[in-house]
Design a protein around this motif. Structure first.
Motif, PDB file in Angstrom:
ATOM      1  N   TYR A 270      44.166  10.426  76.202  1.00  0.00           N
ATOM      2  CA  TYR A 270      43.020  10.952  76.933  1.00  0.00           C
ATOM      3  C   TYR A 270      43.272  12.389  77.394  1.00  0.00           C
ATOM      4  O   TYR A 270      42.348  13.217  77.408  1.00  0.00           O
ATOM      5  CB  TYR A 270      42.686  10.022  78.100  1.00  0.00           C
ATOM      6  N   ARG A 271      44.503  12.675  77.717  1.00  0.00           N
ATOM      7  CA  ARG A 271      44.829  14.058  78.080  1.00  0.00           C
ATOM      8  C   ARG A 271      44.696  14.974  76.865  1.00  0.00           C
ATOM      9  O   ARG A 271      44.155  16.081  76.966  1.00  0.00           O
ATOM     10  CB  ARG A 271      46.246  14.129  78.648  1.00  0.00           C
ATOM     11  N   GLU A 272      45.186  14.501  75.716  1.00  0.00           N
ATOM     12  CA  GLU A 272      45.124  15.313  74.497  1.00  0.00           C
ATOM     13  C   GLU A 272      43.684  15.523  74.034  1.00  0.00           C
ATOM     14  O   GLU A 272      43.355  16.574  73.470  1.00  0.00           O
ATOM     15  CB  GLU A 272      45.924  14.636  73.389  1.00  0.00           C
ATOM     16  N   ARG A 273      42.812  14.557  74.293  1.00  0.00           N
ATOM     17  CA  ARG A 273      41.409  14.696  73.889  1.00  0.00           C
ATOM     18  C   ARG A 273      40.606  15.538  74.873  1.00  0.00           C
ATOM     19  O   ARG A 273      39.464  15.892  74.590  1.00  0.00           O
ATOM     20  CB  ARG A 273      40.759  13.319  73.757  1.00  0.00           C
ATOM     21  N   GLY A 274      41.195  15.848  76.007  1.00  0.00           N
ATOM     22  CA  GLY A 274      40.485  16.696  76.955  1.00  0.00           C
ATOM     23  C   GLY A 274      39.610  15.939  77.933  1.00  0.00           C
ATOM     24  O   GLY A 274      38.563  16.430  78.346  1.00  0.00           O
ATOM     25  N   ASP A 342      37.346  27.876  81.695  1.00  0.00           N
ATOM     26  CA  ASP A 342      38.808  27.954  81.831  1.00  0.00           C
ATOM     27  C   ASP A 342      39.479  26.669  81.328  1.00  0.00           C
ATOM     28  O   ASP A 342      40.533  26.710  80.691  1.00  0.00           O
ATOM     29  CB  ASP A 342      39.189  28.197  83.290  1.00  0.00           C
ATOM     30  N   ALA A 343      38.849  25.519  81.625  1.00  0.00           N
ATOM     31  CA  ALA A 343      39.429  24.238  81.226  1.00  0.00           C
ATOM     32  C   ALA A 343      39.473  24.087  79.705  1.00  0.00           C
ATOM     33  O   ALA A 343      40.330  23.371  79.175  1.00  0.00           O
ATOM     34  CB  ALA A 343      38.634  23.083  81.848  1.00  0.00           C
ATOM     35  N   CYS A 344      38.568  24.753  78.999  1.00  0.00           N
ATOM     36  CA  CYS A 344      38.533  24.669  77.532  1.00  0.00           C
ATOM     37  C   CYS A 344      39.591  25.531  76.861  1.00  0.00           C
ATOM     38  O   CYS A 344      39.823  25.391  75.646  1.00  0.00           O
ATOM     39  CB  CYS A 344      37.161  25.107  77.026  1.00  0.00           C
ATOM     40  N   GLN A 373      28.681  23.421  77.571  1.00  0.00           N
ATOM     41  CA  GLN A 373      28.925  22.489  78.678  1.00  0.00           C
ATOM     42  C   GLN A 373      27.901  21.362  78.702  1.00  0.00           C
ATOM     43  O   GLN A 373      28.204  20.254  79.154  1.00  0.00           O
ATOM     44  CB  GLN A 373      28.901  23.264  80.002  1.00  0.00           C
ATOM     45  N   THR A 374      26.716  21.595  78.179  1.00  0.00           N
ATOM     46  CA  THR A 374      25.673  20.566  78.206  1.00  0.00           C
ATOM     47  C   THR A 374      25.858  19.512  77.127  1.00  0.00           C
ATOM     48  O   THR A 374      25.189  18.478  77.152  1.00  0.00           O
ATOM     49  CB  THR A 374      24.279  21.203  78.028  1.00  0.00           C
ATOM     50  N   ARG A 375      26.772  19.782  76.167  1.00  0.00           N
ATOM     51  CA  ARG A 375      26.862  18.907  75.007  1.00  0.00           C
ATOM     52  C   ARG A 375      28.167  18.116  74.897  1.00  0.00           C
ATOM     53  O   ARG A 375      28.215  17.128  74.173  1.00  0.00           O
ATOM     54  CB  ARG A 375      26.697  19.729  73.725  1.00  0.00           C
ATOM     55  N   LEU A 376      29.226  18.553  75.551  1.00  0.00           N
ATOM     56  CA  LEU A 376      30.529  17.933  75.333  1.00  0.00           C
ATOM     57  C   LEU A 376      30.711  16.631  76.109  1.00  0.00           C
ATOM     58  O   LEU A 376      30.177  16.466  77.203  1.00  0.00           O
ATOM     59  CB  LEU A 376      31.651  18.891  75.745  1.00  0.00           C
ATOM     60  N   THR A 377      31.493  15.721  75.524  1.00  0.00           N
ATOM     61  CA  THR A 377      31.952  14.544  76.276  1.00  0.00           C
ATOM     62  C   THR A 377      33.440  14.667  76.586  1.00  0.00           C
ATOM     63  O   THR A 377      33.914  14.121  77.573  1.00  0.00           O
ATOM     64  CB  THR A 377      31.692  13.244  75.498  1.00  0.00           C
ATOM     65  N   VAL A 378      34.176  15.371  75.723  1.00  0.00           N
ATOM     66  CA  VAL A 378      35.592  15.665  75.975  1.00  0.00           C
ATOM     67  C   VAL A 378      35.837  17.126  75.613  1.00  0.00           C
ATOM     68  O   VAL A 378      35.189  17.674  74.717  1.00  0.00           O
ATOM     69  CB  VAL A 378      36.541  14.750  75.166  1.00  0.00           C
ATOM     70  N   SER A 380      38.195  18.677  74.052  1.00  0.00           N
ATOM     71  CA  SER A 380      38.716  19.011  72.729  1.00  0.00           C
ATOM     72  C   SER A 380      37.612  19.203  71.703  1.00  0.00           C
ATOM     73  O   SER A 380      37.822  19.844  70.664  1.00  0.00           O
ATOM     74  CB  SER A 380      39.689  17.931  72.249  1.00  0.00           C
ATOM     75  N   ASP A 381      36.408  18.692  71.973  1.00  0.00           N
ATOM     76  CA  ASP A 381      35.291  18.865  71.042  1.00  0.00           C
ATOM     77  C   ASP A 381      34.825  20.312  70.970  1.00  0.00           C
ATOM     78  O   ASP A 381      34.050  20.675  70.065  1.00  0.00           O
ATOM     79  CB  ASP A 381      34.113  17.982  71.456  1.00  0.00           C
ATOM     80  N   ILE A 382      35.264  21.133  71.914  1.00  0.00           N
ATOM     81  CA  ILE A 382      34.783  22.511  71.947  1.00  0.00           C
ATOM     82  C   ILE A 382      35.177  23.270  70.694  1.00  0.00           C
ATOM     83  O   ILE A 382      34.425  24.127  70.205  1.00  0.00           O
ATOM     84  CB  ILE A 382      35.296  23.242  73.214  1.00  0.00           C
TER      85      ILE A 382
END
Length: 491
Positions: A270-274, A342-344, A373-378, A380-382
C-alpha cells in the motif's frame, strides 16, 4: 465504561513485513489509548531467535512512524518498564517461572513428544478432549528421579485450576471455558527458553496493562492467561487481571482469513502504490468498527474522538481492496492541492517516471495537478496519467487505439484539428467547444467525438480531463500529435 488510567500495548514479533491485520490491531489500541488519554506501550516480542530479525524490527518501527501511530513507552522512547524487547528480559521470565514452580502453580513435565501424540490419539479415539492429560502433574520425587536418570529433559507446565474460567470479553460479552477444554500448558521449553504463554502475560503484568486488545485468533489462550494472572497476583507479580477485547478476523479472497502471506496483506504494498496514511487508516478502522451509520470517510482525529472498544463488531470483517482504494481517493481529494502535488513527487521521478529528468516541466505539472487530484485513487497512478505531458510522444496503447480509431475517425480527427487550430487556447471551454463542433459535423455527441482526440494526444482512452490536458500540453504539441495520428491512420 472505563474506570481509571488506560494502559494498552501493541506487541508484534519482528518476523517478515508488517501486514494490514497487524496495523488494524495497532490502530485500535492506539485510538483507544488516545480516546481515553491513556498510554500505548510498544513492545517487541522477539524471543524466537530462529524467526526474528533486526531488519523486520526496523520495519516495524518505521511503519509505526509512517502511520503516525506514536507510542508513549517502548523502543526509542524508553519508559519506566524498560527494556521493551523481550530478548532483553530473559532473566525476568526465569525468575517468574521459578516462583511459579516453588508455589506449586507449575510443575516439570517429562513426557516425550511420542508419548504425548500417542495419548492424544487414544483420547480422540475414545471421543475425549485431546489436550494434555496431566500425566506429570503429581509425580513423586522417585518418579522424577527415574525420568531424569533416563536423560529426559523437562518442560515447565502451568497447572490450570480444576474449575471453569469465566471472563467478560469487551467485544463478545461473557465467556466461560470448562477445565476439560483448557488443559495444563507449557510455559518454558526443555532448553530453558520461555514460551509466549509465559512472557506475554508476565510483561503485561509488570507493565501494568489494563486492557488487552488483540486478534480473535488469540481468544483460546485467554482462559489460560486469566488463570496465570491470578497466580501472578498471588505471587505479587501482578496487580490485577486486565480486561480483554478480541478483534474480529479480517477475511481475504475466498472468504478465508487474511494471511500475512497474502499479497494484499502487505503494508509495503500500500505504501508502494501510494496510499495515504490517512486513507489506509480510515479504511482499516472500518474492519470491525464504524464511525457512524452513514459516514465511511473521516479523519484519524475523528476516529480518536469517537472510538470505543465496545462498538467493535464481533463478526468477521472482509477486506475489500476496491473500497480501500475508493476511501483513499476521497482522502486525496481532501488534500490541499500543493500538498497533493508534493506527495506525488516520488512517482514523477526515476525509477517510476519513464521520461528523462530534463523533460519534466514543473510549471506544466503544477497546472495539471488540480485536475489529476480529482481522478486518482492512489498516488502511483499519477505517472501514467501525466506521462503524455513529459514524453516526446504519447505512449502507444494498442487496445486504446483499436477502440477509438475506427470507422470515420480519420475524418473526425481532421475536422477536430481544423476546429482546434482556430480555438482560443487559453480556455479549456473553448477547446471543448471546438471538439463538440467537430462532433456535430459528423453526427457525434461529445463523448464519441473526443475519444479519437484523447487517444491521439495522450495515447489512452481514459485519463485526466481532456480539455484541461490539451490546454496544458499546448497548441503546437497537440496539433502535431493529431497530425501523427492521421498519418498512422492513412498508412
Amino acid at each position: 465504561m472505563v474506570n481509571g488510567p488506560v494502559r494498552v500495548r501493541f506487541c508484534p514479533s519482528p518476523t517478515g513485513n508488517p501486514h494490514v491485520g497487524l496495523v488494524r490491531t495497532a490502530l485500535f489500541n492506539w485510538a483507544f489509548a488516545r480516546h481515553h488519554g491513556g498510554t500505548l506501550v510498544f513492545r517487541i516480542e522477539d524471543t524466537d531467535a530462529a524467526r526474528d530479525s533486526e531488519e523486520s524490527y526496523g520495519q516495524l518501527l518505521e511503519a509505526m512512524r509512517w502511520l503516525g501511530l506514536d507510542w508513549d513507552e517502548g523502543p526509542e522512547v524508553g519508559g519506566p518498564h524498560a527494556p521493551y524487547r523481550q530478548s532483553q528480559r530473559m532473566d525476568t521470565y526465569a525468575e517468574v517461572a521459578r516462583k511459579l514452580l516453588d508455589a506449586g502453580h507449575a510443575y516439570h513435565c517429562y513426557c516425550t513428544t511420542e508419548e504425548l501424540d500417542a495419548r492424544r490419539e487414544a483420547a480422540r479415539a475414545a471421543g475425549k478432549p485431546s489436550g494434555y492429560d496431566g500425566h506429570c502433574r503429581d509425580l513423586s520425587a522417585e518418579q522424577k528421579a527415574g525420568y531424569e536418570a533416563e536423560g529426559r529433559a523437562a518442560i515447565v507446565r502451568f497447572r490450570m485450576p480444576d474449575e471453569p474460567i469465566t471472563f467478560t470479553d469487551l467485544v463478545r460479552g461473557e465467556l466461560t471455558f470448562t477445565p476439560e477444554n483448557v488443559p495444563d500448558y507449557g510455559i518454558v521449553r526443555a532448553n530453558g527458553a520461555p514460551l509466549y504463554t509465559l512472557v506475554n502475560p508476565v510483561d503485561d503484568a509488570l507493565m501494568e496493562i489494563t486492557h488487552v486488545l488483540r486478534g480473535e485468533d488469540l481468544l483460546s489462550s485467554t482462559p489460560r492467561q486469566v488463570a496465570l494472572y491470578k497466580a501472578l497476583i498471588e505471587l505479587g507479580v501482578a496487580k490485577a487481571v486486565p480486561e480483554f477485547g478480541h478483534l474480529p478476523y479480517v477475511m481475504g479472497e475466498g472468504n478465508k482469513k487474511l494471511s500475512k502471506r497474502d499479497p494484499q496483506a502487505s503494508l509495503n504494498l500500500y505504501r508502494e502504490r501510494g496510499f495515504l496514511r490517512e486513507g489506509l487508516l480510515n479504511y482499516l478502522s472500518l474492519l470491525g468498527w464504524s464511525f457512524s451509520a452513514d459516514q465511511d470517510v473521516f479523519s484519524v482525529e475523528d476516529m480518536v474522538a469517537t472510538f470505543e472498544i465496545a462498538d467493535v463488531n464481533a463478526n468477521p470483517a472482509r477486506f475489500d481492496l476496491k473500497k480501500a482504494e475508493s476511501i483513499n481517493g476521497d482522502h486525496i481529494r481532501m488534500m490541499d492541492v500543493k500538498a497533493f502535488a508534493d506527495a506525488c513527487t516520488p512517482w514523477l521521478r526515476a525509477p517510476h517516471a519513464p521520461w528523462a529528468p530534463a523533460d519534466f516541466d514543473q510549471a506544466a505539472w503544477e497546472a495539471i495537478a488540480p485536475h489529476a487530484q480529482t481522478r486518482l485513487t492512489v498516488l502511483s497512478d499519477i505517472t501514467a496519467n501525466v506521462d503524455f505531458l513529459f514524453l516526446p510522444e504519447p505512449v502507444f496503447d494498442q487496445p486504446s487505439w483499436d477502440k477509438a480509431m475506427k470507422g470515420d475517425s480519420a475524418a473526425l480527427l481532421a475536422t477536430a484539428r481544423e476546429k482546434l487550430e482556430a480555438a482560443d487556447w487559453s480556455s479549456a471551454d473553448s477547446l471543448k467547444e471546438a471538439v463538440l463542433a467537430a462532433g456535430e459535423v459528423h453526427g457525434l455527441k461529445l463523448g464519441k467525438a473526443q475519444a479519437p482526440v484523447r487517444v491521439a494526444v495522450t495515447g489512452r482512452t481514459v485519463g485526466l480531463p481532456l480539455f484541461e490536458s490539451l490546454e496544458v500540453l499546448g497548441k503546437e504539441r497537440t496539433l502535431a500529435r493529431i497530425d501523427a495520428a492521421l498519418g498512422r491512420l492513412s498508412a
